[in-house]
Scaffold this active site. Structure first.
Site, PDB file in Angstrom:
ATOM      1  N   ASP A  28      36.674  36.745  39.540  1.00  0.00           N
ATOM      2  CA  ASP A  28      37.124  37.566  40.655  1.00  0.00           C
ATOM      3  C   ASP A  28      36.845  39.014  40.245  1.00  0.00           C
ATOM      4  OD1 ASP A  28      38.705  38.375  43.012  1.00  0.00           O
ATOM      5  OD2 ASP A  28      40.155  39.038  41.514  1.00  0.00           O
ATOM      6  N   ASP A  30      38.262  42.359  41.982  1.00  0.00           N
ATOM      7  CA  ASP A  30      39.337  43.343  42.114  1.00  0.00           C
ATOM      8  C   ASP A  30      40.621  42.877  41.438  1.00  0.00           C
ATOM      9  OD1 ASP A  30      37.788  45.090  43.921  1.00  0.00           O
ATOM     10  OD2 ASP A  30      37.886  43.344  45.237  1.00  0.00           O
ATOM     11  N   ASP A 187      43.309  37.031  39.250  1.00  0.00           N
ATOM     12  CA  ASP A 187      44.542  37.801  39.080  1.00  0.00           C
ATOM     13  C   ASP A 187      45.584  37.514  40.147  1.00  0.00           C
ATOM     14  OD1 ASP A 187      44.631  40.607  41.077  1.00  0.00           O
ATOM     15  OD2 ASP A 187      42.890  39.288  41.094  1.00  0.00           O
TER      16      ASP A 187
END
Length: 246
Positions: A28, A30, A187
């Site tokens: 991922d 961001d 995240d």
């Protein structure tokens, strides 16, 4: 043919097969590779302010971490009663975000080290993100990560964003990797859920520590509850290597 070159290539293959084998790693972007959430918050705050919503806070922003920009804006239209067309809002927020991202986006130091470790082993890598293709390209180019990540998938390119598995499955397809051989770094809960739905292993590094108890995080193979403060490149690599050997 250069015998020494052939030998070096053979040794390289043997080294790779003795460590991470057929593993491919999907990141991922961001909040995982880069700390871009402050830029997304500011872009969103300015976009909402232009629509008359002036009380948007960081706590409000945290509710949308891990959700694609387009889906976030659709939720905002409903929550705040925005009358502007979705396409207009999307273009406005993306423009503001790109201005901020090009000016300042930081790569998490241990994530950069991890990328470099994987690159040294010729491990296939990809980025699968809810951001627009333009935003992903700008960040990877600006941070120097682009040479390591030639394979990029945006949620804009698939039918459904996270928590659907579409972006990760498409990344695996482009890498030529089986989902079972892929490891995702994420995240946010929607991304961890997407990795699980895709049949992939996951290293979860929560951006919002308070969300670590979300049931989705329990599906991760490795959960670092302290987020980036607990993540180390060597630790992640060593977690992968024994499982590959096994």
């Amino acid at each position: 043919m250069d015998p020494s070159g052939s030998t070096r290539r053979a040794v390289g293959i043997l080294v790779r097969m003795s460590t991470l084998g057929t593993t491919a790693v999907i990141f991922d972007l961001d909040g995982t590779l880069v700390d871009s959430e402050p830029n997304y918050f500011e872009a969103g705050r300015r976009t909402l302010a232009e629509q008359g919503v002036t009380d948007f806070t960081w706590a409000d922003h945290e509710q949308y971490v891990g959700i694609s920009t387009q889906e976030t804006l659709a939720l905002w239209k409903e929550r705040y009663g925005l009358t502007a067309p979705l396409d207009t809002l999307l273009a406005d927020k993306n423009r503001r975000y790109l201005e901020l991202a090009r000016a300042s986006t930081q790569v998490y130091p241990e994530m950069r080290k991890f990328v470099e470790l994987l690159a040294a082993e010729d491990v296939p890598m990809a980025v699968a993100s809810g951001s627009s293709p333009e935003a992903i390209e700008a960040i990877l180019a600006g941070t120097g990560l682009a040479p390591y990540m030639p394979t990029v998938v945006s949620a804009d390119e698939v039918a459904h964003g996270k928590p659907a598995p579409d972006v990760f499955l498409e990344a695996a397809r482009r890498l030529g990797a089986a989902p079972a051989d892929c490891v995702v770094l994420e995240d946010a809960a929607p991304g961890v859920a997407a990795a699980h739905a895709a049949g992939m292993r996951c290293i979860a590094v929560p951006y919002v520590a308070a969300q670590a108890d979300d049931p989705a995080f329990a599906t991760a193979g490795l959960l670092l509850r302290g987020g980036q403060s607990e993540f180390t490149a060597r630790g992640a690599y060593e977690w992968l290597a024994p499982r590959t050997a096994g």
